[in-house]
Design a protein around this motif. Structure first.
Motif, PDB file in Angstrom:
ATOM      1  N   GLY A 114       0.774  -1.529   0.109  1.00  0.00           N
ATOM      2  CA  GLY A 114       0.351   0.368  -0.300  1.00  0.00           C
ATOM      3  C   GLY A 114       1.062   0.953  -0.500  1.00  0.00           C
ATOM      4  N   LEU A 115       2.240   0.745   0.071  1.00  0.00           N
ATOM      5  CA  LEU A 115       2.783   2.611   0.306  1.00  0.00           C
ATOM      6  C   LEU A 115       3.733   2.256  -1.047  1.00  0.00           C
ATOM      7  CD1 LEU A 115       4.196   4.480   1.696  1.00  0.00           C
ATOM      8  CD2 LEU A 115       6.275   3.047   2.095  1.00  0.00           C
ATOM      9  N   THR A 116       3.469   4.338  -1.830  1.00  0.00           N
ATOM     10  CA  THR A 116       3.294   4.056  -2.897  1.00  0.00           C
ATOM     11  C   THR A 116       4.345   5.060  -3.599  1.00  0.00           C
ATOM     12  OG1 THR A 116       1.738   5.257  -4.185  1.00  0.00           O
ATOM     13  CG2 THR A 116       1.523   3.171  -3.816  1.00  0.00           C
ATOM     14  N   ASP A 117       5.011   5.331  -4.138  1.00  0.00           N
ATOM     15  CA  ASP A 117       5.695   6.961  -4.450  1.00  0.00           C
ATOM     16  C   ASP A 117       4.892   7.680  -4.695  1.00  0.00           C
ATOM     17  OD1 ASP A 117       4.655   6.734  -7.192  1.00  0.00           O
ATOM     18  OD2 ASP A 117       6.303   6.262  -8.190  1.00  0.00           O
ATOM     19  N   PHE A 119       3.236   8.975  -1.930  1.00  0.00           N
ATOM     20  CA  PHE A 119       3.500   9.883  -0.676  1.00  0.00           C
ATOM     21  C   PHE A 119       4.864  10.995  -0.913  1.00  0.00           C
ATOM     22  CE2 PHE A 119       0.954   6.262  -0.001  1.00  0.00           C
ATOM     23  CZ  PHE A 119       0.567   6.274   1.049  1.00  0.00           C
ATOM     24  N   GLU A 120       4.487  11.224  -1.441  1.00  0.00           N
ATOM     25  CA  GLU A 120       5.835  12.703  -1.886  1.00  0.00           C
ATOM     26  C   GLU A 120       5.912  13.146  -0.904  1.00  0.00           C
ATOM     27  OE1 GLU A 120       4.318  14.705  -5.460  1.00  0.00           O
ATOM     28  OE2 GLU A 120       4.349  13.115  -6.809  1.00  0.00           O
ATOM     29  N   GLU A 121       5.340  13.711  -0.182  1.00  0.00           N
ATOM     30  CA  GLU A 121       6.328  14.303   1.226  1.00  0.00           C
ATOM     31  C   GLU A 121       6.390  14.144   2.067  1.00  0.00           C
ATOM     32  OE1 GLU A 121       5.965  18.015   0.543  1.00  0.00           O
ATOM     33  OE2 GLU A 121       5.259  17.487  -1.229  1.00  0.00           O
ATOM     34  N   LEU A 122       5.761  12.174   2.503  1.00  0.00           N
ATOM     35  CA  LEU A 122       6.652  12.324   3.698  1.00  0.00           C
ATOM     36  C   LEU A 122       8.152  11.799   3.411  1.00  0.00           C
ATOM     37  CD1 LEU A 122       4.678  10.269   4.822  1.00  0.00           C
ATOM     38  CD2 LEU A 122       6.025   8.745   3.648  1.00  0.00           C
ATOM     39  N   GLU A 123       8.605  12.168   5.207  1.00  0.00           N
ATOM     40  CA  GLU A 123       9.750  12.451   5.728  1.00  0.00           C
ATOM     41  C   GLU A 123      10.227  11.995   7.017  1.00  0.00           C
ATOM     42  OE1 GLU A 123       9.304  16.914   6.986  1.00  0.00           O
ATOM     43  OE2 GLU A 123       9.125  17.784   4.939  1.00  0.00           O
ATOM     44  N   PHE A 124       9.090  11.195   7.146  1.00  0.00           N
ATOM     45  CA  PHE A 124       9.251  10.194   8.360  1.00  0.00           C
ATOM     46  C   PHE A 124       9.137   8.947   8.338  1.00  0.00           C
ATOM     47  CE2 PHE A 124       8.017   8.332  12.501  1.00  0.00           C
ATOM     48  CZ  PHE A 124       9.426   8.208  13.444  1.00  0.00           C
ATOM     49  N   LEU A 125       9.419   7.993   8.240  1.00  0.00           N
ATOM     50  CA  LEU A 125       8.500   6.508   8.092  1.00  0.00           C
ATOM     51  C   LEU A 125       8.578   5.566   9.585  1.00  0.00           C
ATOM     52  CD1 LEU A 125       6.188   4.016   6.164  1.00  0.00           C
ATOM     53  CD2 LEU A 125       8.099   4.216   4.987  1.00  0.00           C
ATOM     54  N   SER A 126       8.251   4.949   9.753  1.00  0.00           N
ATOM     55  CA  SER A 126       8.689   4.171  10.897  1.00  0.00           C
ATOM     56  C   SER A 126       7.642   2.273  10.944  1.00  0.00           C
ATOM     57  CB  SER A 126       8.076   4.747  12.299  1.00  0.00           C
ATOM     58  OG  SER A 126       8.842   4.213  13.226  1.00  0.00           O
ATOM     59  N   PRO A 141       8.633   2.468  -1.944  1.00  0.00           N
ATOM     60  CA  PRO A 141       8.842   3.784  -3.656  1.00  0.00           C
ATOM     61  C   PRO A 141      10.481   4.339  -3.642  1.00  0.00           C
ATOM     62  CG  PRO A 141       7.507   3.860  -1.996  1.00  0.00           C
ATOM     63  CD  PRO A 141       7.955   2.440  -0.677  1.00  0.00           C
ATOM     64  N   LYS A 142      10.473   5.189  -3.831  1.00  0.00           N
ATOM     65  CA  LYS A 142      11.183   6.574  -4.222  1.00  0.00           C
ATOM     66  C   LYS A 142      10.216   7.555  -3.241  1.00  0.00           C
ATOM     67  CE  LYS A 142      13.075   6.331  -8.314  1.00  0.00           C
ATOM     68  NZ  LYS A 142      14.789   7.132  -9.194  1.00  0.00           N
ATOM     69  N   LEU A 143      11.101   8.346  -2.529  1.00  0.00           N
ATOM     70  CA  LEU A 143      10.419   8.687  -1.753  1.00  0.00           C
ATOM     71  C   LEU A 143      11.470   9.591  -0.982  1.00  0.00           C
ATOM     72  CD1 LEU A 143       9.566   6.061   1.051  1.00  0.00           C
ATOM     73  CD2 LEU A 143       8.001   7.432  -0.427  1.00  0.00           C
ATOM     74  N   LYS A 144      11.327  10.477  -2.024  1.00  0.00           N
ATOM     75  CA  LYS A 144      12.326  11.518  -2.321  1.00  0.00           C
ATOM     76  C   LYS A 144      12.617  12.800  -1.191  1.00  0.00           C
ATOM     77  CE  LYS A 144      13.411  11.563  -7.022  1.00  0.00           C
ATOM     78  NZ  LYS A 144      13.088  11.623  -8.056  1.00  0.00           N
ATOM     79  N   LYS A 145      11.210  13.005  -0.006  1.00  0.00           N
ATOM     80  CA  LYS A 145      11.018  13.729   1.011  1.00  0.00           C
ATOM     81  C   LYS A 145      12.053  12.605   2.248  1.00  0.00           C
ATOM     82  CE  LYS A 145       9.407  17.687  -0.937  1.00  0.00           C
ATOM     83  NZ  LYS A 145       8.334  18.826  -0.912  1.00  0.00           N
ATOM     84  N   ASP A 202      19.565   5.360  -3.376  1.00  0.00           N
ATOM     85  CA  ASP A 202      18.265   5.269  -5.114  1.00  0.00           C
ATOM     86  C   ASP A 202      17.076   5.866  -4.403  1.00  0.00           C
ATOM     87  OD1 ASP A 202      17.643   6.090  -7.732  1.00  0.00           O
ATOM     88  OD2 ASP A 202      16.059   4.573  -7.500  1.00  0.00           O
ATOM     89  N   LYS A 203      16.215   5.164  -3.464  1.00  0.00           N
ATOM     90  CA  LYS A 203      15.559   5.484  -3.428  1.00  0.00           C
ATOM     91  C   LYS A 203      14.963   6.765  -2.127  1.00  0.00           C
ATOM     92  CE  LYS A 203      13.653   1.212  -4.725  1.00  0.00           C
ATOM     93  NZ  LYS A 203      12.238   0.079  -5.204  1.00  0.00           N
ATOM     94  N   CYS A 204      15.162   6.702  -1.590  1.00  0.00           N
ATOM     95  CA  CYS A 204      15.244   7.556  -0.535  1.00  0.00           C
ATOM     96  C   CYS A 204      17.026   8.670  -0.466  1.00  0.00           C
ATOM     97  CB  CYS A 204      15.550   6.965   0.852  1.00  0.00           C
ATOM     98  SG  CYS A 204      13.843   5.446   0.864  1.00  0.00           S
ATOM     99  N   PRO A 205      17.092   9.356  -1.194  1.00  0.00           N
ATOM    100  CA  PRO A 205      18.032  10.324  -1.184  1.00  0.00           C
ATOM    101  C   PRO A 205      18.746  11.063  -0.499  1.00  0.00           C
ATOM    102  CG  PRO A 205      17.063  11.156  -2.723  1.00  0.00           C
ATOM    103  CD  PRO A 205      16.046   9.696  -2.200  1.00  0.00           C
TER     104      PRO A 205
END
Length: 142
Positions: free
Chosen positions: A43-46, A48-55, A68-72, A92-95
């Motif tokens: 269910g977690l996809t790219d 979620f462009e604004e995601l800064e914290f994932l636990s 997914p790619k989570l650039k932020k 690459d996914k979380c630069p």
């Protein structure tokens, strides 16, 4: 955007993401103690462009390959899972990661964490309770 702790432990991850993230402008997502689907964050996809914290503490993850790619994303909590490798995808996914918690995972040797050098913004890496911290190479001589 946080579901009460009583309800958290009894629902699957996909349902939890839906409940917590009706709007995809979410900056923090806490999925601790949810069940992953075959070691994946379903269910977690790219989107979620604004995601800064994932636990994702204690969710049964075996890999981060399906992130997914989570650039932020700046902080990623992965403690108490079963991750033993595959960390090279994080650059690459979380630069923009600044904090990464891998404590309590199955990381055994230095070559597994070597790819984390590519995370130029990384300031904090927690490997507490991982076998790699017992290696003699990590102890300072002197």
């Amino acid at each position: 955007c946080i579901v009460s702790s009583e309800r958290r432990s009894r629902m699957d991850m996909k349902k939890r993401i839906h409940l917590e993230c009706i709007v995809l402008q979410v900056k923090e997502l806490v999925l601790d103690n949810c069940r992953s689907n075959e070691g994946k964050i379903e269910g977690l996809t790219d989107e979620f462009e604004e995601l800064e914290f994932l636990s994702t503490i204690n969710v049964g993850l075996t890999t981060v390959a399906h992130l997914p790619k989570l650039k932020k994303l700046k902080k990623l909590e992965l403690s108490d899972n079963r991750i033993s490798g595959g960390l090279e995808v994080l650059a690459d996914k979380c630069p923009n990661l600044t904090h990464l918690n891998l404590s309590g995972n199955k990381i055994k040797d230095l070559s597994t964490i070597e790819p984390l050098k590519e995370l130029g913004s990384l300031k904090s890496l927690d490997l507490f309770n991982c076998e790699v911290t017992n290696l003699n190479d990590l102890r300072s001589e002197g």
